[in-house]
Structure formats: structure tokens, C-alpha cells
Write a protein that holds these residues in place. Structure first.
Motif, PDB file in Angstrom:
ATOM      1  N   ALA A 169      -4.251   8.706  -1.446  1.00 33.18           N
ATOM      2  CA  ALA A 169      -3.009   9.486  -1.485  1.00 33.18           C
ATOM      3  C   ALA A 169      -1.795   8.736  -0.945  1.00 33.18           C
ATOM      4  CB  ALA A 169      -3.201  10.788  -0.716  1.00 33.18           C
ATOM      5  N   GLY A 170      -1.991   7.502  -0.479  1.00 35.97           N
ATOM      6  CA  GLY A 170      -0.856   6.697  -0.032  1.00 35.97           C
ATOM      7  C   GLY A 170      -0.468   6.884   1.420  1.00 35.97           C
ATOM      8  N   HIS A 171      -1.388   7.349   2.247  1.00 37.89           N
ATOM      9  CA  HIS A 171      -1.106   7.513   3.670  1.00 37.89           C
ATOM     10  C   HIS A 171      -0.972   6.154   4.359  1.00 37.89           C
ATOM     11  CE1 HIS A 171      -1.821  11.804   3.416  1.00 37.89           C
ATOM     12  NE2 HIS A 171      -3.007  11.590   2.854  1.00 37.89           N
ATOM     13  N   SER A 172      -0.274   6.132   5.482  1.00 40.13           N
ATOM     14  CA  SER A 172      -0.057   4.878   6.206  1.00 40.13           C
ATOM     15  C   SER A 172      -1.354   4.330   6.798  1.00 40.13           C
ATOM     16  CB  SER A 172       0.960   5.091   7.331  1.00 40.13           C
ATOM     17  OG  SER A 172       0.495   6.084   8.242  1.00 40.13           O
ATOM     18  N   TRP A 173      -2.347   5.196   7.024  1.00 41.85           N
ATOM     19  CA  TRP A 173      -3.597   4.748   7.630  1.00 41.85           C
ATOM     20  C   TRP A 173      -4.565   4.143   6.609  1.00 41.85           C
ATOM     21  CZ3 TRP A 173      -7.499   7.435   5.311  1.00 41.85           C
ATOM     22  CH2 TRP A 173      -7.227   8.717   4.832  1.00 41.85           C
ATOM     23  N   ALA A 174      -4.169   4.154   5.343  1.00 43.14           N
ATOM     24  CA  ALA A 174      -5.062   3.664   4.289  1.00 43.14           C
ATOM     25  C   ALA A 174      -4.451   2.508   3.513  1.00 43.14           C
ATOM     26  CB  ALA A 174      -5.414   4.799   3.334  1.00 43.14           C
ATOM     27  N   ASP A 175      -5.309   1.564   3.125  1.00 46.09           N
ATOM     28  CA  ASP A 175      -4.897   0.456   2.268  1.00 46.09           C
ATOM     29  C   ASP A 175      -4.721   0.935   0.828  1.00 46.09           C
ATOM     30  OD1 ASP A 175      -5.074  -1.478   4.280  1.00 46.09           O
ATOM     31  OD2 ASP A 175      -7.188  -1.893   3.858  1.00 46.09           O
ATOM     32  N   PRO A 176      -3.942   0.181   0.036  1.00 41.16           N
ATOM     33  CA  PRO A 176      -3.938   0.405  -1.418  1.00 41.16           C
ATOM     34  C   PRO A 176      -5.264  -0.083  -2.007  1.00 41.16           C
ATOM     35  CG  PRO A 176      -1.988  -0.812  -0.682  1.00 41.16           C
ATOM     36  CD  PRO A 176      -2.982  -0.834   0.441  1.00 41.16           C
ATOM     37  N   GLN A 177      -5.435   0.115  -3.300  1.00 43.10           N
ATOM     38  CA  GLN A 177      -6.591  -0.444  -3.981  1.00 43.10           C
ATOM     39  C   GLN A 177      -6.442  -1.970  -4.048  1.00 43.10           C
ATOM     40  OE1 GLN A 177      -8.918   1.619  -3.772  1.00 43.10           O
ATOM     41  NE2 GLN A 177      -9.490   2.098  -5.891  1.00 43.10           N
ATOM     42  N   ILE A 178      -7.567  -2.658  -4.104  1.00 46.56           N
ATOM     43  CA  ILE A 178      -7.570  -4.123  -4.048  1.00 46.56           C
ATOM     44  C   ILE A 178      -6.657  -4.749  -5.092  1.00 46.56           C
ATOM     45  CG2 ILE A 178      -9.017  -6.130  -4.598  1.00 46.56           C
ATOM     46  CD1 ILE A 178      -9.355  -5.340  -1.755  1.00 46.56           C
ATOM     47  N   ASN A 179      -6.659  -4.211  -6.307  1.00 49.63           N
ATOM     48  CA  ASN A 179      -5.901  -4.834  -7.402  1.00 49.63           C
ATOM     49  C   ASN A 179      -4.464  -4.343  -7.505  1.00 49.63           C
ATOM     50  OD1 ASN A 179      -8.162  -6.351  -8.215  1.00 49.63           O
ATOM     51  ND2 ASN A 179      -8.958  -4.624  -9.411  1.00 49.63           N
ATOM     52  N   ASP A 180      -4.030  -3.482  -6.569  1.00 57.09           N
ATOM     53  CA  ASP A 180      -2.658  -2.987  -6.643  1.00 57.09           C
ATOM     54  C   ASP A 180      -1.661  -4.120  -6.436  1.00 57.09           C
ATOM     55  OD1 ASP A 180      -3.669  -0.490  -7.011  1.00 57.09           O
ATOM     56  OD2 ASP A 180      -2.734   0.416  -5.241  1.00 57.09           O
ATOM     57  N   LYS A 181      -0.584  -4.064  -7.188  1.00 59.96           N
ATOM     58  CA  LYS A 181       0.440  -5.094  -7.140  1.00 59.96           C
ATOM     59  C   LYS A 181       1.055  -5.166  -5.742  1.00 59.96           C
ATOM     60  CE  LYS A 181       4.565  -6.707  -9.596  1.00 59.96           C
ATOM     61  NZ  LYS A 181       5.551  -6.388 -10.658  1.00 59.96           N
ATOM     62  N   GLY A 182       1.164  -6.372  -5.210  1.00 64.73           N
ATOM     63  CA  GLY A 182       1.787  -6.577  -3.915  1.00 64.73           C
ATOM     64  C   GLY A 182       0.860  -6.414  -2.732  1.00 64.73           C
ATOM     65  N   PHE A 183      -0.404  -6.076  -2.991  1.00 64.78           N
ATOM     66  CA  PHE A 183      -1.363  -5.924  -1.893  1.00 64.78           C
ATOM     67  C   PHE A 183      -2.229  -7.172  -1.796  1.00 64.78           C
ATOM     68  CE2 PHE A 183      -5.548  -4.127  -0.331  1.00 64.78           C
ATOM     69  CZ  PHE A 183      -5.148  -4.036   0.992  1.00 64.78           C
ATOM     70  N   SER A 184      -2.027  -7.933  -0.733  1.00 63.29           N
ATOM     71  CA  SER A 184      -2.783  -9.172  -0.524  1.00 63.29           C
ATOM     72  C   SER A 184      -3.344  -9.187   0.898  1.00 63.29           C
ATOM     73  CB  SER A 184      -1.906 -10.397  -0.764  1.00 63.29           C
ATOM     74  OG  SER A 184      -1.351 -10.402  -2.063  1.00 63.29           O
ATOM     75  N   PRO A 185      -4.394  -8.433   1.144  1.00 60.70           N
ATOM     76  CA  PRO A 185      -4.944  -8.347   2.507  1.00 60.70           C
ATOM     77  C   PRO A 185      -5.482  -9.682   3.002  1.00 60.70           C
ATOM     78  CG  PRO A 185      -6.463  -7.378   0.905  1.00 60.70           C
ATOM     79  CD  PRO A 185      -5.199  -7.676   0.167  1.00 60.70           C
ATOM     80  N   GLN A 186      -5.250  -9.975   4.268  1.00 57.77           N
ATOM     81  CA  GLN A 186      -5.730 -11.210   4.875  1.00 57.77           C
ATOM     82  C   GLN A 186      -7.023 -10.900   5.633  1.00 57.77           C
ATOM     83  OE1 GLN A 186      -3.938 -14.121   4.161  1.00 57.77           O
ATOM     84  NE2 GLN A 186      -2.986 -12.592   2.818  1.00 57.77           N
ATOM     85  N   PHE A 187      -8.137 -10.953   4.950  1.00 54.95           N
ATOM     86  CA  PHE A 187      -9.406 -10.598   5.559  1.00 54.95           C
ATOM     87  C   PHE A 187      -9.835 -11.639   6.595  1.00 54.95           C
ATOM     88  CE2 PHE A 187      -9.922  -8.351   1.382  1.00 54.95           C
ATOM     89  CZ  PHE A 187      -9.804  -7.075   1.920  1.00 54.95           C
ATOM     90  N   ASN A 188     -10.564 -11.178   7.593  1.00 56.76           N
ATOM     91  CA  ASN A 188     -11.018 -12.009   8.717  1.00 56.76           C
ATOM     92  C   ASN A 188      -9.863 -12.529   9.564  1.00 56.76           C
ATOM     93  OD1 ASN A 188     -13.985 -12.115   8.567  1.00 56.76           O
ATOM     94  ND2 ASN A 188     -13.643 -13.085   6.568  1.00 56.76           N
TER      95      ASN A 188
END
Length: 355
Positions: free
Chosen positions: A114-133
Motif C-alpha cells: 500500500a506504499g507505507h513508509s515502513w515497507a519497501d517497494p517491489q524489487i522491480n519498481d523503478k527507482g528502487f535499488s536496495p543496498q543489501f548487506n
């Protein structure tokens, strides 16, 4: 496939000087509740202090092999849904076991999407590049158990297969960090004397327990660490919200509550556990980790000024006598047992083998 040995971060605990040792997860499945199985390597002294020193989870991995059983993380249907996990046989839980036909169900709850601040977007969403580890801005994506595998852009549960991909009810890809404050006191009679168990003769310890609204199980009050928040802040905040109903207090009441909470949470304490939790919300790509910390009110006077009142995610809150008969959420019974060992309190009428 890679097998990662997770190295818990070094931590200093009042009264205990050893640093965190390396924890290797060996995955197995058992029908009984999730637990740690300790296999002795070195002879231990029979003195209580040495028993606790070796059993303390911050340093016990120096002397034990640890097997972690996935049980809660295989709960089906998935909590809060009718989604059934793919069945994972006992001999296929470990990622090291090649299973070409593994076909887990994909599920992420609508509340997470639902787009809450406590949740990430989906992996393939544009502009989402999580830095894992890594520490990713304000979001902590490092695991308390060390490096984890990232496969096809998704982090992989370090303990094994769960039969479900996606995030389920969890907001973050990878580790979702929580904090569990274990507030304890001695059980006392009307005269103020400590109450001993009639069989073991050991004093009975009590802790503040809540009944969770989501599943109806008794648990340690606790919750998620907000982005950029210190663990100490989370511990105090969650205890106030769940066990003292601080969110519903007037400004004057909140100020007095904050004074008493500061007194309790600024005293000497110790870290009971830091790491992965066998939680029913876990998936192949998202999992719970926690830091459980014990705050002990030796005289009981501090908690006398903090009347319990259920709030936030808690349906009921009360002081509970600690014993092996407790049935608690996820790994909470294990955490509570470690606290009794630290304080030399009653746990079981069956003494079992000397540690």
C-alpha cells in the motif's frame, strides 16, 4: 549454492566480557516447536556462573554447535491469509540441497504493497535499488547474523526454504529488525519476601507479557525498529506503547510515564539474544531478526510506579510467573529461559543434566 556462516556482531554485556562468536546455521526440520539444540564440545564447570557464561547466546557459540529448526517459518496457511505454503520436506529445507523442482508460492500482503513508509517497494519498481548487506540510508539491511545471499536481486533466508517467496506481512526485503524488552521482577508475597518454588527451592521470576491481538498468543512486548532509530529507543518505546498504553495518555501522564521509563531503561541491563527469529511471517526473501534485552527490577519499586495497561498491538498485559510451562510466540520461550538461567531463578521441576 553458497553456505554462509553468519558472524554475530561483537557486543559487550554488563558482567560478561566475551565477544560474539561465529554462528553457523545448520538447517533441519522438526515437528516439535522451534528451538536451539546445543551439542557439547568442551567440558563445563558445574558452577552457576560458568553455566550461564557458556549458555549465554552472545558467546555460547564458542563452545557449541548450533542447529536451528525451522518450524514457525513453515506455518501454513500464512498468517492473516488463506495462502498455503508449498510443502518443504525435512531433507529439502537446507539451501545446500539441490531441489530443481522447488516451486514456492509468491505472496506479499496488500497492506505491505500500500506504499507505507515502513515497507519497501517491489524489487522491480523503478527507482528502487536496495543496498543489501549494507546500511541503506536510514534502513538497516545488514543482518545480525552476518552476510546473506542475494539471488536474482532478492535476498535469501539464511536458515532455509520456507515454501513462500515475496514478503508476506513483512515490510522489508531481507532482515526486518525488531526489539524485545524483557522486563522482570521477583515474585513476592504480601510481606514483600521473595516466593520460592516448592519443588526446586529457587525464587520465581515474573515478566511482563502481552497477549498479541493478531494471533492471540502470549509474547514479550516488542516491535519493529524504525528507520534510523536506536535499539534502546525502540525497546523503551515499544514497552510504553504495548504494556503501558502510552499512546492514549494525556501530555501530563506521558511526561510522568517517560520519567519512570527512563529510570527503568537506563539501569544496568543485558542482551539476551541477537539474531534470526523463527517467526511465522518469515518467507524465502524476508525474515525477522531481533535483539532481546532484559531489564530487571530487583526491588520491584520502579514497576510499582508503572501500572500495566494494554495498548497498541496488545490485547491483554499482565505479570506472568516464569516456568517451562509457558507457551509463547515464536522463540520467546527460549529467550525467557535464558533470563531465568542468568538470574538463577526457577524454570523446571525436572533439573535435567548438570550444565
Amino acid at each position: 549454492m553458497l553456505l554462509l556462516a553468519g558472524a554475530l556482531r561483537a557486543a559487550t554485556v554488563p558482567g560478561f566480557s566475551r565477544a560474539v562468536a561465529v554462528l553457523s546455521f545448520t538447517v533441519a526440520l522438526a515437528s516439535q516447536p522451534a528451538r536451539f539444540v546445543l551439542q557439547r564440545r568442551l567440558p563445563l564447570s558445574n558452577s552457576p556462573a560458568n553455566c550461564w557464561s557458556h549458555l549465554h547466546p552472545v558467546n555460547m557459540f564458542n563452545n557449541y554447535n548450533v542447529k536451528f529448526y525451522h518450524s514457525g517459518a513453515l506455518t501454513s496457511p500464512y498468517p492473516g491469509s488463506h495462502v498455503e505454503r508449498s510443502q518443504v520436506p525435512e531433507d529439502k529445507v537446507d539451501w545446500l540441497i539441490v531441489w530443481k523442482d522447488y516451486n514456492p508460492v509468491e505472496y506479499t500482503a496488500m497492506s505491505v504493497l500500500a506504499g507505507h513508509s515502513w515497507a519497501d517497494p517491489q524489487i522491480n519498481d523503478k527507482g528502487f535499488s536496495p543496498q543489501f548487506n549494507e546500511r541503506d540510508g536510514e534502513v538497516e539491511r545488514r543482518s545480525l547474523n552476518g552476510l546473506y545471499v542475494v539471488e536474482n536481486g532478492r535476498p535469501r533466508n539464511p536458515v532455509g526454504r520456507t515454501g513462500l517467496t515475496g514478503r508476506g506481512l513483512l515490510g522489508r526485503w531481507g532482515p526486518n529488525h525488531a526489539a524485545d524488552p524483557i522486563v522482570t521482577r521477583w515474585k513476592r508475597d504480601r510481606s514483600g519476601s521473595k516466593v520460592a518454588h516448592p519443588v526446586t527451592g529457587k525464587n520465581i521470576l515474573q515478566f511482563v507479557a502481552i497477549k498479541r491481538r493478531d494471533c492471540g498468543e502470549w509474547a514479550i512486548p516488542g516491535g519493529m525498529v524504525d528507520p534510523g532509530e536506536k535499539i534502546s529507543t525502540t525497546l523503551k518505546r515499544e514497552f510504553g506503547e504495548e504494556a503501558l498504553n502510552s499512546l492514549q495518555k494525556s501530555p501530563e501522564e506521558k511526561a510522568e510515564l517517560e520519567k519512570q521509563l527512563h529510570k527503568l531503561f537506563s539501569q544496568e541491563h543485558f542482551v539476551v539474544y541477537r539474531g534470526y527469529v523463527d517467526d511465522p511471517r518469515n518467507t524465502d526473501n524476508a525474515w525477522m531478526e531481533t535483539e532481546a534485552v532484559n531489564y530487571h527490577d530487583e526491588t520491584g519499586e520502579t514497576m510499582d510506579n508503572l501500572p500495566l495497561e494494554a495498548g497498541d498491538d496488545a490485547g491483554v498485559v499482565k505479570w506472568v510467573d516464569i516456568s517451562e510451562k509457558l507457551k509463547l510466540y515464536a522463540n520467546h520461550s527460549y529467550f525467557i529461559k535464558l533470563v531465568t538461567e542468568k538470574w538463577g531463578a526457577h524454570w523446571s521441576e525436572d533439573p535435567g543434566p548438570e550444565c
